[in-house]
Motif scaffolding. Structure first.
Motif, PDB file in Angstrom:
ATOM      1  N   ASP A 164       0.840  -1.204   0.000  1.00  0.00           N
ATOM      2  CA  ASP A 164       0.000   0.000   0.000  1.00  0.00           C
ATOM      3  C   ASP A 164       0.877   1.256   0.000  1.00  0.00           C
ATOM      4  O   ASP A 164       1.867   1.343   0.738  1.00  0.00           O
ATOM      5  CB  ASP A 164      -0.910   0.004   1.224  1.00  0.00           C
ATOM      6  N   GLY A 165       0.491   2.208  -0.801  1.00  0.00           N
ATOM      7  CA  GLY A 165       1.210   3.472  -0.866  1.00  0.00           C
ATOM      8  C   GLY A 165       2.399   3.484  -1.794  1.00  0.00           C
ATOM      9  O   GLY A 165       3.059   4.522  -1.940  1.00  0.00           O
ATOM     10  N   VAL A 166       2.714   2.379  -2.440  1.00  0.00           N
ATOM     11  CA  VAL A 166       3.849   2.310  -3.369  1.00  0.00           C
ATOM     12  C   VAL A 166       3.299   2.084  -4.768  1.00  0.00           C
ATOM     13  O   VAL A 166       2.626   1.088  -5.025  1.00  0.00           O
ATOM     14  CB  VAL A 166       4.815   1.177  -2.982  1.00  0.00           C
ATOM     15  N   ASP A 167       3.570   3.017  -5.659  1.00  0.00           N
ATOM     16  CA  ASP A 167       3.076   2.925  -7.035  1.00  0.00           C
ATOM     17  C   ASP A 167       4.146   2.522  -8.033  1.00  0.00           C
ATOM     18  O   ASP A 167       3.835   2.082  -9.143  1.00  0.00           O
ATOM     19  CB  ASP A 167       2.479   4.269  -7.467  1.00  0.00           C
ATOM     20  N   LYS A 224       0.391   0.849 -12.342  1.00  0.00           N
ATOM     21  CA  LYS A 224      -0.678   1.035 -13.320  1.00  0.00           C
ATOM     22  C   LYS A 224      -0.601   0.038 -14.469  1.00  0.00           C
ATOM     23  O   LYS A 224      -1.595  -0.188 -15.169  1.00  0.00           O
ATOM     24  CB  LYS A 224      -0.636   2.457 -13.868  1.00  0.00           C
ATOM     25  N   ASP A 225       0.577  -0.566 -14.686  1.00  0.00           N
ATOM     26  CA  ASP A 225       0.739  -1.523 -15.778  1.00  0.00           C
ATOM     27  C   ASP A 225       0.292  -2.931 -15.401  1.00  0.00           C
ATOM     28  O   ASP A 225       0.258  -3.815 -16.269  1.00  0.00           O
ATOM     29  CB  ASP A 225       2.199  -1.556 -16.228  1.00  0.00           C
ATOM     30  N   PHE A 226      -0.045  -3.163 -14.128  1.00  0.00           N
ATOM     31  CA  PHE A 226      -0.414  -4.506 -13.667  1.00  0.00           C
ATOM     32  C   PHE A 226      -1.706  -4.421 -12.864  1.00  0.00           C
ATOM     33  O   PHE A 226      -1.703  -4.012 -11.701  1.00  0.00           O
ATOM     34  CB  PHE A 226       0.717  -5.103 -12.819  1.00  0.00           C
ATOM     35  N   PRO A 247      11.302   0.394  -3.445  1.00  0.00           N
ATOM     36  CA  PRO A 247      10.390   1.457  -3.915  1.00  0.00           C
ATOM     37  C   PRO A 247      11.149   2.516  -4.693  1.00  0.00           C
ATOM     38  O   PRO A 247      12.267   2.901  -4.329  1.00  0.00           O
ATOM     39  CB  PRO A 247       9.799   2.024  -2.619  1.00  0.00           C
ATOM     40  N   ALA A 248      10.577   2.966  -5.766  1.00  0.00           N
ATOM     41  CA  ALA A 248      11.169   4.053  -6.548  1.00  0.00           C
ATOM     42  C   ALA A 248      10.747   5.389  -5.951  1.00  0.00           C
ATOM     43  O   ALA A 248      10.060   5.453  -4.926  1.00  0.00           O
ATOM     44  CB  ALA A 248      10.753   3.943  -8.009  1.00  0.00           C
ATOM     45  N   ILE A 249      11.185   6.465  -6.588  1.00  0.00           N
ATOM     46  CA  ILE A 249      10.896   7.796  -6.059  1.00  0.00           C
ATOM     47  C   ILE A 249       9.413   8.116  -6.228  1.00  0.00           C
ATOM     48  O   ILE A 249       8.732   7.564  -7.096  1.00  0.00           O
ATOM     49  CB  ILE A 249      11.755   8.858  -6.770  1.00  0.00           C
ATOM     50  N   ASN A 250       8.919   9.020  -5.392  1.00  0.00           N
ATOM     51  CA  ASN A 250       7.526   9.428  -5.471  1.00  0.00           C
ATOM     52  C   ASN A 250       7.397  10.730  -6.244  1.00  0.00           C
ATOM     53  O   ASN A 250       8.380  11.299  -6.746  1.00  0.00           O
ATOM     54  CB  ASN A 250       6.928   9.560  -4.068  1.00  0.00           C
ATOM     55  N   SER A 251       6.181  11.234  -6.320  1.00  0.00           N
ATOM     56  CA  SER A 251       5.911  12.441  -7.117  1.00  0.00           C
ATOM     57  C   SER A 251       6.606  13.668  -6.554  1.00  0.00           C
ATOM     58  O   SER A 251       6.943  14.594  -7.298  1.00  0.00           O
ATOM     59  CB  SER A 251       4.403  12.678  -7.190  1.00  0.00           C
TER      60      SER A 251
END
Length: 851
Positions: A198-201, A254-256, A304-308
């Motif tokens: 949760d919270g990781v895009d 968003k791709d999965f 986790p990658a960087i956020n917005s």
């Protein structure tokens, strides 16, 4: 009988669903199939043995064509916990293979022993030990018991031994920021499941190994069956890339749709895709090649990658750096306008000034004589002698000495122009009328002044140099449009196929945005565009100020200083902006087929800077825009040829080196004789005559010593570069060609500065600050450039070995910093060319030397 009944009923009008002959044909086919099936069953007489099997138990059995063994397994599948199931089979069969079929609820997996995998040129590699992980389709129930069966069969009449073992994979689900090690081989691929928390895009999947070879492939696939985990099908779906020691793929939620994905690692049967050696070719088409031990130890970690927020900070940082240059330029312009306003007020109201100050502003001493220019260091005076120390002392006491600016009345300047002779004494040439009109005589004088090479009408020259700007603007439009279209196609292909080997990114610091795979590498090029636009605005301001001075007949603008032609400066600013645009296009998908996009306008910038340096002292004889751009087009043409054919091609390097040396000699002759020579059938005869008379008969020294020193050094440098290219044959031909251009530019710039100081001229504070600042920034920029985060001269897998993490704001890598610093350094270099001769704005052109 059926046929007879069909004929008999042909004349009946039956409303049946199909014609009679179709029903007859279907019945015949059905009877044939039943007959063949029955005969097969009777002929084979195969016994089916079903066993209830357990996990983590090794089954040693024998299979023949007369028996088929089915192993039945059951396990509990939980919605909250996923456990992998792995089937491992070992057999020493060599001829007739054993077929294994795993039947699951939503999938069927089949493979044979030996497993035949094909490599390059359809070479075959057999594997007797196979291990496969079963896919785990999602379940809606909280807990469910599922059955699966392993069928073992063969057509061999002799008994074949095999070992079967089914085990659970406890660490099947990867944990965030937790490294997991495993072993894989071509016949024993591995894959694991990852679920987005949760919270990781966005996450970045990193796979590392201490072993360069064997070559492997990492793939990201959606949760579905079947899983493509063999060398011959891993590229069918998802995203994938080859790797040796490093691999990284950024994955977005968003791709999965299932919020989870598989990380698949496959070891390839051959190493050619990773730059390894090509194995021998089999003598027979059906020959099997021993694959040897190709096991590889790897570890995988998902972070986790960087956020917005990091995206926003990166964009604000990038824009803030270059907007600060706009602010600094605006402040300096305000200070300059304020200083000039005060000066005009003082000059227009001399009543409050002392007589000495008033005389100083008028450019006269107390005795009414016009003082010599304070910048005429070492110049020849009217009688051939140098300026007296008294004149220099008097002029140095003027209030305008700090600004390097002196207002002269029309009479004083006119008288000075009439009384002033050339920098050459009268006895150095024949005092005929031709000396003032014939350019062949003027340009062969031993000591030339700018006035000798600034005789053409200013309006004609201005139009001539404005063509540089309009031509490069036209080139930019026609060059950029197909480039943009091509890189969009590249990015689309990458997104559709999932092939991460097409583009050479720094995958450890490639932050996607929308359809772009590496947005940070594109964003960092905005500096070229913004600083190029700022330079155009600075040049425009200078152009407007100069035109206003010409309109009001300001004698300093008409008679003094280096002639002001801004067309080349406009072209340089446009080239800098286009360099940013095309560099951004290149970094959409960097690879060897589009590298010329990133370097084409670098060649133009280097060429335009050299032309501008030459134009400063040679405005009448500088190359036209058409000639200059034609030569640059030839350079770009050779750049493309070098990228395509230059790798190890001896013939290409010989031809290029010969052309390079000949072009250097022709250009040296053009510069030495100021264009007053002819390339015709008599050129060889004249060369032999000059060598005989000047070198053999009387051995006289060169007439133009300064030019000879520059050209000798230039030929040494270029011949050395040509020899290096012919011997080493570097793979990166575009960078090699760019190095030639930069070396020549630096050599000419150093010569210009040395000759400027040697001629008694000085460099003002602003230009000196720009030179020092630009040199420091270039040093740091080159340091980051040579870090080499990726290289398209190697395979994609070898290029990824150089990938490194972000070092600035967790958003920019070393190459982005190169973009920042190089754009600033280029902007500073342009300012140096723009301001380095500002000290001559009040010096008459017949006292400014040509070199």
């Amino acid at each position: 009988m059926m046929l007879w009944s069909c004929r008999k009923s042909r004349h009946k009008r039956s409303p049946g669903p199909a014609p009679c002959w179709i029903r007859t044909l279907l019945a015949a086919l059905l009877w044939l199939c039943v007959t063949q099936s029955g005969s097969g069953v009777v002929g084979e007489n195969k016994n089916v043995i079903q066993k209830d099997a357990e996990f983590d138990v090794t089954y040693n059995d024998t299979v023949t064509s007369e028996n088929q063994t089915i192993y039945a397994f059951n396990h509990t599948v939980s919605r909250n916990k996923t456990e992998g199931v792995r089937v491992s089979v070992l057999s020493q069969v060599s001829e007739n293979p054993i077929l294994f079929v795993v039947r699951q609820k939503q999938a069927v997996l089949s493979f044979q022993i030996p497993l035949i995998l094909r490599g390059l040129y359809q070479r075959k590699y057999p594997y007797n030990h196979v291990a496969r992980t079963l896919c785990q389709p999602p379940t809606r129930a909280a807990s469910e018991t599922q059955f699966f069966f392993v069928d073992v069969s063969t057509l061999s009449t002799q008994g074949t031994n095999y070992q079967l073992r089914v085990s659970r994979v406890e660490s099947f689900t990867l944990q965030t920021d937790k490294k997991f090690s495993f072993t894989a081989s071509p016949s024993q691929p591995q894959y694991f499941k990852y679920v987005f928390p949760d919270g990781v895009d966005t996450v970045i999947v990193k796979v590392n190994s201490d072993m360069i070879f064997p070559c492997s492939v990492m793939s990201i696939q959606d949760i579905q069956c079947p899983v493509y985990d063999l060398d011959n099908n891993v590229a069918f779906i998802g995203m994938y890339q080859t790797m040796t020691k490093k691999g990284a793929i950024t994955v977005q939620r968003k791709d999965f749709p299932s919020n989870s994905f598989y990380v698949v690692v496959v070891v390839k049967t051959e190493d050619e895709a990773c730059g390894g050696p090509l194995r021998f070719y089999p003598l027979r088409p059906d020959e099997l090649i021993d694959a040897g031990n190709r096991s590889k130890v790897l570890d995988v970690m998902v972070s986790p990658a960087i956020n917005s927020e990091v995206y926003v900070m990166g964009m604000l940082f990038c824009l803030g750096i270059f907007l600060s240059f706009y602010l600094l330029t605006f402040l300096m312009a305000c200070l300059e306008n304020k200083r000039m306003s005060k000066k005009r007020e003082v000059f227009q109201n001399p009543a409050d000034m002392s007589p000495a100050e008033t005389a100083s502003l008028l450019g006269k001493n107390g005795d009414g004589k016009t003082p010599a220019s304070p910048y005429d260091y070492g110049s020849f005076a009217d009688n051939g002698s140098t300026l007296s120390s008294e004149a220099i002392t008097d002029s140095a006491t003027s209030t305008d000495n700090n600004y390097g600016y002196m207002e002269r009345s029309l009479e004083s300047v006119g008288r000075t122009r009439q009384e002033s002779l050339s920098s050459v004494e009268e006895d150095d040439y024949d005092t005929l009328d031709d000396i003032n009109s014939d350019k062949n005589i003027v340009r062969t004088k031993k000591y030339l002044c700018v006035s000798d090479l600034a005789r053409k009408d200013k309006r004609i020259l201005s139009k001539k140099y404005q063509i540089y700007f309009w031509n490069i603007a036209t080139i930019a439009v026609f060059y950029a449009l197909p480039v943009i279209q091509l890189v969009i196609t590249y990015q689309t292909v990458v997104n559709v196929t999932g092939n991460q080997d097409i583009c050479y990114y720094n995958f450890l610091c490639a932050h996607p945005l929308g359809a772009l795979s590496s947005f940070n590498n594109i964003l960092s090029n905005v500096g070229y565009v913004m600083l190029g636009l700022l330079f155009l605005l600075i040049v425009l301001k200078r152009d407007i100020v100069h035109n206003r001075a010409v309109v009001r007949s300001d004698l300093n603008a008409l008679e003094c200083g280096i002639p002001k032609h801004f067309g080349l400066f406009y072209a340089m600013g446009t080239a800098l902006m286009m360099e940013g645009l095309l560099s951004a296009c290149y970094h959409v998908c960097p690879n060897y087929t589009n590298f010329q996009f990133d370097t084409s306008f670098m060649y133009m910038i280097a060429g335009l800077c050299m032309l501008k340096l030459y134009q400063k002292r040679h405005p009448d004889i500088n190359a036209s825009a058409y000639t200059a751009y034609a030569c640059l087009a030839v350079v770009i043409f050779f750049s493309v040829l070098g990228v395509v054919f230059g790798r190890g091609n001896t013939a290409f390097w010989v031809v290029f080196s010969v052309i390079h040396i000949l072009a250097t000699l022709l250009l040296s002759t053009q510069l030495y004789y100021m264009g007053r020579w002819r390339l015709d059938s008599g050129i060889l005869r004249r060369m032999v005559y000059i060598i005989y008379t000047d070198c053999i008969r009387q051995c006289s020294g060169p007439m133009y010593v300064d030019r000879m020193v520059l050209l000798v050094m230039g030929n040494i440098v270029n011949w050395s570069l040509a020899a290096y290219g012919l011997i080493e044959r570097p793979n990166d031909f575009a960078s090699y060609l760019l190095a030639i251009a930069i070396c020549n530019l630096l050599l000419y710039f150093a010569f210009y500065i040395i000759m400027k100081l040697r001629s008694g001229e000085r460099i003002q504070c602003l230009a000196l600050v720009c030179i020092l600042f630009t040199a420091v920034v270039w040093g740091f920029a080159l340091y980051f450039f040579f870090q080499g985060l990726s290289t398209w001269q190697k395979t994609p897998a070898e290029s990824r070995e150089h990938n490194r993490d972000c070092i600035l704001l967790s958003f920019f890598d070393d190459h982005d910093i190169w973009h920042f610093l190089s754009s600033i350094a280029m902007f500073g270099s342009f300012l140096v060319l723009l301001t380095m001769d500002d000290d001559l704005d009040t010096i008459q052109r017949d006292k400014i030397y040509v070199f």
